[in-house]
Structures are given as structure tokens and as C-alpha cells.
Write an enzyme that holds these catalytic residues in place. Structure first.
Site, PDB file in Angstrom:
ATOM      1  N   TYR A 180       8.801 -11.807 -16.538  1.00 36.33           N
ATOM      2  CA  TYR A 180       7.319 -12.265 -17.492  1.00 36.33           C
ATOM      3  C   TYR A 180       6.596 -10.715 -17.917  1.00 36.33           C
ATOM      4  CZ  TYR A 180       6.391 -10.065 -13.081  1.00 36.33           C
ATOM      5  OH  TYR A 180       6.711  -9.591 -11.420  1.00 36.33           O
ATOM      6  N   HIS A 228       2.778 -10.466  -9.520  1.00 46.16           N
ATOM      7  CA  HIS A 228       1.831 -11.733 -10.177  1.00 46.16           C
ATOM      8  C   HIS A 228       0.428 -12.030  -9.108  1.00 46.16           C
ATOM      9  CE1 HIS A 228       4.998 -14.941 -12.034  1.00 46.16           C
ATOM     10  NE2 HIS A 228       5.327 -13.482 -11.351  1.00 46.16           N
ATOM     11  N   GLY A 272      -1.738  -3.694   0.779  1.00 45.07           N
ATOM     12  CA  GLY A 272      -2.774  -4.493   1.246  1.00 45.07           C
ATOM     13  C   GLY A 272      -3.871  -3.218   1.614  1.00 45.07           C
TER      14      GLY A 272
HETATM   15  P1  FAD Z   1       3.052  -1.822   1.392  1.00 44.38           P
HETATM   16  O1  FAD Z   1       2.958  -2.406  -0.530  1.00 44.38           O
HETATM   17  O2  FAD Z   1       4.746  -2.138   1.432  1.00 44.38           O
HETATM   18  O3  FAD Z   1       2.640  -1.078   1.813  1.00 44.38           O
HETATM   19  C1  FAD Z   1       2.642   0.003   2.775  1.00 44.38           C
HETATM   20  C2  FAD Z   1       2.523   1.186   2.653  1.00 44.38           C
HETATM   21  O4  FAD Z   1       2.280   1.786   3.788  1.00 44.38           O
HETATM   22  C3  FAD Z   1       3.215   1.719   1.741  1.00 44.38           C
HETATM   23  O5  FAD Z   1       2.571   2.897   0.621  1.00 44.38           O
HETATM   24  C4  FAD Z   1       4.049   3.095   2.442  1.00 44.38           C
HETATM   25  O6  FAD Z   1       4.617   4.181   2.237  1.00 44.38           O
HETATM   26  C5  FAD Z   1       3.315   3.235   4.560  1.00 44.38           C
HETATM   27  N1  FAD Z   1       3.761   3.552   5.386  1.00 44.38           N
HETATM   28  C6  FAD Z   1       4.882   2.856   5.528  1.00 44.38           C
HETATM   29  N2  FAD Z   1       4.884   3.641   6.366  1.00 44.38           N
HETATM   30  C7  FAD Z   1       3.835   4.346   6.647  1.00 44.38           C
HETATM   31  C8  FAD Z   1       3.672   5.342   8.185  1.00 44.38           C
HETATM   32  N3  FAD Z   1       4.286   5.933   9.305  1.00 44.38           N
HETATM   33  N4  FAD Z   1       2.361   5.913   8.302  1.00 44.38           N
HETATM   34  C9  FAD Z   1       1.501   6.001   6.976  1.00 44.38           C
HETATM   35  N5  FAD Z   1       2.173   5.024   5.852  1.00 44.38           N
HETATM   36  C10 FAD Z   1       3.129   4.744   5.952  1.00 44.38           C
HETATM   37  N6  FAD Z   1       4.062 -10.415  -4.061  1.00 44.38           N
HETATM   38  C11 FAD Z   1       3.108 -10.592  -4.989  1.00 44.38           C
HETATM   39  O7  FAD Z   1       1.585 -11.037  -4.889  1.00 44.38           O
HETATM   40  N7  FAD Z   1       2.918 -11.359  -6.335  1.00 44.38           N
HETATM   41  C12 FAD Z   1       4.572 -11.039  -6.534  1.00 44.38           C
HETATM   42  O8  FAD Z   1       4.899 -11.605  -7.914  1.00 44.38           O
HETATM   43  C13 FAD Z   1       5.360 -10.481  -5.560  1.00 44.38           C
HETATM   44  N8  FAD Z   1       6.900 -10.060  -6.623  1.00 44.38           N
HETATM   45  C14 FAD Z   1       7.667  -8.975  -5.372  1.00 44.38           C
HETATM   46  C15 FAD Z   1       8.400  -8.774  -5.711  1.00 44.38           C
HETATM   47  C16 FAD Z   1       9.463  -7.900  -5.124  1.00 44.38           C
HETATM   48  C17 FAD Z   1      10.967  -8.085  -5.543  1.00 44.38           C
HETATM   49  C18 FAD Z   1       9.352  -7.364  -3.872  1.00 44.38           C
HETATM   50  C19 FAD Z   1      10.967  -6.662  -2.999  1.00 44.38           C
HETATM   51  C20 FAD Z   1       8.273  -8.512  -2.999  1.00 44.38           C
HETATM   52  C21 FAD Z   1       6.914  -8.413  -4.291  1.00 44.38           C
HETATM   53  N9  FAD Z   1       5.526  -9.467  -3.759  1.00 44.38           N
HETATM   54  C22 FAD Z   1       4.767 -10.211  -4.444  1.00 44.38           C
HETATM   55  C23 FAD Z   1       5.613  -8.910  -1.808  1.00 44.38           C
HETATM   56  C24 FAD Z   1       4.958  -7.931  -2.363  1.00 44.38           C
HETATM   57  O9  FAD Z   1       5.369  -6.498  -2.683  1.00 44.38           O
HETATM   58  C25 FAD Z   1       4.542  -6.980  -1.123  1.00 44.38           C
HETATM   59  O10 FAD Z   1       3.988  -7.825   0.233  1.00 44.38           O
HETATM   60  C26 FAD Z   1       2.748  -6.208  -0.807  1.00 44.38           C
HETATM   61  O11 FAD Z   1       3.398  -4.955  -1.591  1.00 44.38           O
HETATM   62  C27 FAD Z   1       2.888  -6.235   0.816  1.00 44.38           C
HETATM   63  O12 FAD Z   1       1.616  -5.326   0.492  1.00 44.38           O
HETATM   64  P2  FAD Z   1       1.230  -3.765   2.322  1.00 44.38           P
HETATM   65  O13 FAD Z   1       0.035  -3.461   2.031  1.00 44.38           O
HETATM   66  O14 FAD Z   1       1.553  -5.404   3.339  1.00 44.38           O
HETATM   67  O15 FAD Z   1       2.829  -3.198   1.961  1.00 44.38           O
END
Ligand code: FAD
Length: 382
Positions: A215, A47, A15
Site C-alpha cells: 500500500y 493501516h 498506544g
Molecule cells: P509499541 O508500539 O511496541 O510501543 C512500546 C513502547 O514502549 C516503545 O516505544 C518502547 O521503546 C517502549 N518500551 C519498551 N520497554 C520499555 C521499558 N522497559 N521502559 C520504557 N519504555 C519501554 N497495527 C495496526 O494497527 N495496523 C497495521 O497495519 C500494523 N502493521 C504491522 C506490521 C508488522 C510487521 C508488525 C510487527 C506489527 C504491525 N501492527 C499493525 C501492530 C502494531 O505495530 C502494534 O500492535 C503496536 O505498535 C502496539 O503498540 P504499543 O504502543 O502497544 O507497543
């Protein structure tokens, strides 16, 4: 590292990386702070629905993702024991025609690396773990674990389920353990050759309390992947994931279709992850702080839409800031929440229920959505 920045994004996950590219492409000055010292190709697939592919189109990354990923013609749901087909959801050409973009499955590390390469060089700062955050009304002070500090006009919390920004806005509260774990394994294509089974492009095997989603993660079909949902009373392990084993999985999937058993036997490494959750949050922003993705609406992953929602959030937040200008960030944040909350909360609740595509249904409300075709509304739907 600059000491004063316009927009600080905390977290360069799927994100945060999307937000950085979209905001920079829209002309905003953005710096990204990521706690990890670097990123590696972690063992997991993902996905990407047509709804998110339309946002990648805007970033100029759609074609490359299409070339890298696998393009399943169907999402099959099958009974884990009998193998009977419970649903056949058309994707492939159907998705391109009906939903306006491809449906792909891909290695999440490959997708993330491509996303990172589209952020302006020099604007991602690694090894920056956010520890303190003070919004004094005029600016936000960010303090990192390495002792460095920056001030920012606004801060976007893209820092995942343990978000420091969420904690600052709403207080310390651990995520809820859902009672399910996910086993994950990447399988080399060559390990499957010895079996006579047909390994389908995208199939979810279900029984009453557990499932296995399988997949390909590459267009070449040289890497296959599974992720499960299996009940497990308490997450009584140390760390964000632990090793699992073929023995443990064969026991968990005893009686399942032989194709599933063969998949388990083809693995070299299996990991086990807790599935975590939070109730919908009462606010997504306050003052100069705003959140996106898992920071504000984490979910069980059963719709395969968590990251897609984070990417849609990034696109909507960019649209709102473009509409108001950075100086009127408060209006932008309100617009953003009004135009995102209903959809993200619906996906969160359907995903948590783990019923999506079990039976034949029309997923157009998820996949057909084009964020750029939505009028920005100031009226909350509720
Ligand atoms: P994250 O990807 O968690 O990124 C957060 C980032 O912030 C990380 O890089 C972390 O290191 C950093 N961070 C955290 N705290 C700090 C801090 N204090 N200071 C600086 N940096 C920090 N979604 C899909 O769309 N399709 C799928 O097929 C899918 N499959 C999944 C399967 C599993 C088993 C799981 C658990 C999740 C799956 N998801 C899927 C969901 C998806 O992984 C998450 O919704 C997505 O990664 C969220 O993105 P994000 O950027 O919000 O958070």
C-alpha cells in the site's frame, strides 16, 4: 523530572502516546517514560481503520491524519500466482458512510510524530528504561536504568511485547516465535515509474503459506510499502530485525505475479522481522498496575489492527478512569478489562489465523465499531 506523579505511562509507542493525549485532554496529570533516547522515522507503514480514526477524532488529530495518509477505495485480495481477485472490500467513501470514518494507510513514523506532538510539552521523558517496579499498596516505585526513580499513583504499561509491567504481574516469559517472518520495504514512488504495472492502493497477494501486503504510505503516492508473512522455521538471528535482500525475497516469492517481482526489484533496503505472539493473558491489571496494547494482547499483524487495538484500549481506559475518578482506579481497571477483553481477544485470534479479508466478507464488526457509543458494562460477556 518530578519525583512523584499521578499517572505514569511506561512506553510512548502508538498506544502509550494515545493514552497520554486522551488522559491529559480529560484533565489527568500524566507523565510518560520512554526507553528510547529519541524517535526516528522507522521504515514501515500502517493501516488505520475507521474504528481507530474515531479515537483520533476525539484527540483532534483525525483531519491531519486524513491529509497525510493514502485513502484506498478498496482492500483487494489477489491470488499471488494467477493475479485473480479473491475479494474486493470497499473502503474510501464506503468506509466514511458505512463505518463513520476514513480508512487510511500511512507511514507509521509520520503518524507517531503527530501523536507525540499532541502530548503536553515536557511530559514525555526519553532515555527512561524501566527496570524495577514495586507496588507497595499505597504507591508504585519505578526505577529506571539511568538510576533515577519516581513514585506514581498508578502505572500504565504501554511498553510493548516485552513489557516489564507484564513481567511484574505474570513472571518472566519470552514471547512465542510464530514461525513466520515479515519482510518490510519502503519504495520510492519514482522507482516504480519504469514499470507498466498498475500498483494498486492497497492489495494483499496470497498463496497458501505466504503473502505480501502492499500500500501507499502518503496521500501523494510518492512512497509505496510492502510487508510480508513468510514461513521461517526459527528466529535464529541476533536483534529485533535483520537485513534481507532482493535475492532472498525473489526466491521466497518465486512464481508470484510479475507485479510482485517488480516490486521486489524496486527496493533499496529490505528488513526482516520475526512475527511474535503471546497467548491471551489471564489478567490485564493488578493493584496499581494496568496494561494496554501489545503489552497485554500482542498478535500476528495480519488484520492490520494491532495498533488500532492499542489505541482503542487507551480510549477505553481513559473513559473508565473518567467514570470512576483516579482514586477508584481499581473499579476503573476492572471496567476497562470487562469492556475490552472480548473484542481485543477476538481480533487477536482472527489476526493470528491470517484469514481476514481473504474472501469477500463484511468487516463492519471491526471497522464500524465506535468505542464512544458503547455503554460501559460491568458484566463480563463470558
Ligand atoms: P509499541 O508500539 O511496541 O510501543 C512500546 C513502547 O514502549 C516503545 O516505544 C518502547 O521503546 C517502549 N518500551 C519498551 N520497554 C520499555 C521499558 N522497559 N521502559 C520504557 N519504555 C519501554 N497495527 C495496526 O494497527 N495496523 C497495521 O497495519 C500494523 N502493521 C504491522 C506490521 C508488522 C510487521 C508488525 C510487527 C506489527 C504491525 N501492527 C499493525 C501492530 C502494531 O505495530 C502494534 O500492535 C503496536 O505498535 C502496539 O503498540 P504499543 O504502543 O502497544 O507497543
Amino acid at each position: 523530572m518530578k519525583e512523584s506523579v499521578k499517572i505514569a505511562i511506561v512506553g510512548a509507542g502508538l498506544g502509550g502516546a494515545a493514552a497520554a493525549t486522551l488522559l491529559q485532554n480529560a484533565g489527568f496529570e500524566v507523565e510518560v517514560y520512554e526507553q528510547a533516547p529519541e524517535f526516528s522515522r522507522l521504515g514501515a507503514g500502517i493501516h488505520v481503520g475507521p474504528n481507530a480514526m474515531k479515537v483520533f477524532r476525539r484527540m483532534g488529530l483525525e483531519k491531519q491524519l486524513e491529509q497525510m495518509g493514502s485513502h484506498p477505495d478498496f482492500w483487494f485480495s489477489r491470488d499471488g500466482n494467477s493475479g485473480e481477485y479473491l475479494s474486493r472490500i470497499p473502503l474510501g467513501e464506503w468506509a466514511r458512510k458505512e463505518y463513520g470514518a476514513s480508512y487510511i494507510t500511512i507511514h507509521r513514523g509520520d503518524m507517531h510524530a503527530l501523536q507525540m506532538s499532541s502530548i503536553k510539552p515536557g511530559t514525555v521523558h526519553f532515555g527512561k528504561k524501566l527496570e524495577t517496579l514495586e507496588d507497595d499498596g499505597d504507591q508504585v516505585q519505578l526505577g529506571f536504568a539511568d538510576g533515577t526513580r519516581v513514585t506514581a499513583d498508578i502505572v500504565i504499561g504501554a511498553d510493548g511485547i516485552y513489557s516489564k509491567i507484564r513481567e511484574t504481574l505474570l513472571g518472566v516469559e519470552a514471547p512465542t516465535y510464530s514461525g513466520w517472518v515479515a519482510h518490510r520495504a519502503l519504495i520510492r514512488g519514482e522507482n516504480l515509474v519504469k514499470f507498466a504495472d498498475e500498483f494498486e492502493d492497497c492489495v494483499k497477494w496470497w498463496t497458501e503459506d505466504r503473502h505480501m501486503m502492499v500500500y501507499y504510505t502518503t496521500g501523494k503516492r510518492d512512497e509505496y510499502y510492502f510487508v510480508t508473512g513468510v514461513p521461517h522455521e526459527a528466529w535464529d538471528f541476533q536483534g529485533s530485525f535483520v537485513d534481507s535482500s532482493q535475492e532472498e525475497m525473489l526466491a521466497a516469492f518465486e512464481g508470484y505475479n510479475p507485479t510482485v517481482q517488480n516490486l521486489i526489484r524496486s527496493t533499496e533496503n529490505i528488513t526482516k522481522w520475526p512475527l511474535l505472539n503471546r497467548n491471551p493473558l489471564p489478567i490485564w491489571s493488578r493493584g496499581r498496575l494496568v496494561m494496554l496494547g501489545d503489552a497485554c494482547h500482542p498478535m500476528k499483524p495480519h488484520m492490520a489492527q494491532g495498533a488500532c487495538m492499542a489505541i482503542e484500549d487507551a480510549a477505553m481506559l481513559t473513559r473508565c478512569l473518567e467514570a470512576t475518578g483516579l482514586s477508584d482506579y481499581r473499579t476503573a481497571f476492572e471496567l476497562y478489562e470487562t469492556n475490552r477483553k472480548e473484542r481485543a481477544s477476538k481480533v487477536q485470534s482472527v489476526s493470528n489465523a491470517n484469514t481476514f479479508l481473504l474472501k469477500q466478507e463484511d468487516p463492519a464488526w471491526v471497522y464500524g465499531y465506535d468505542l464512544y457509543e458503547q455503554d460501559l458494562t460491568t458484566q463480563n460477556a463470558n
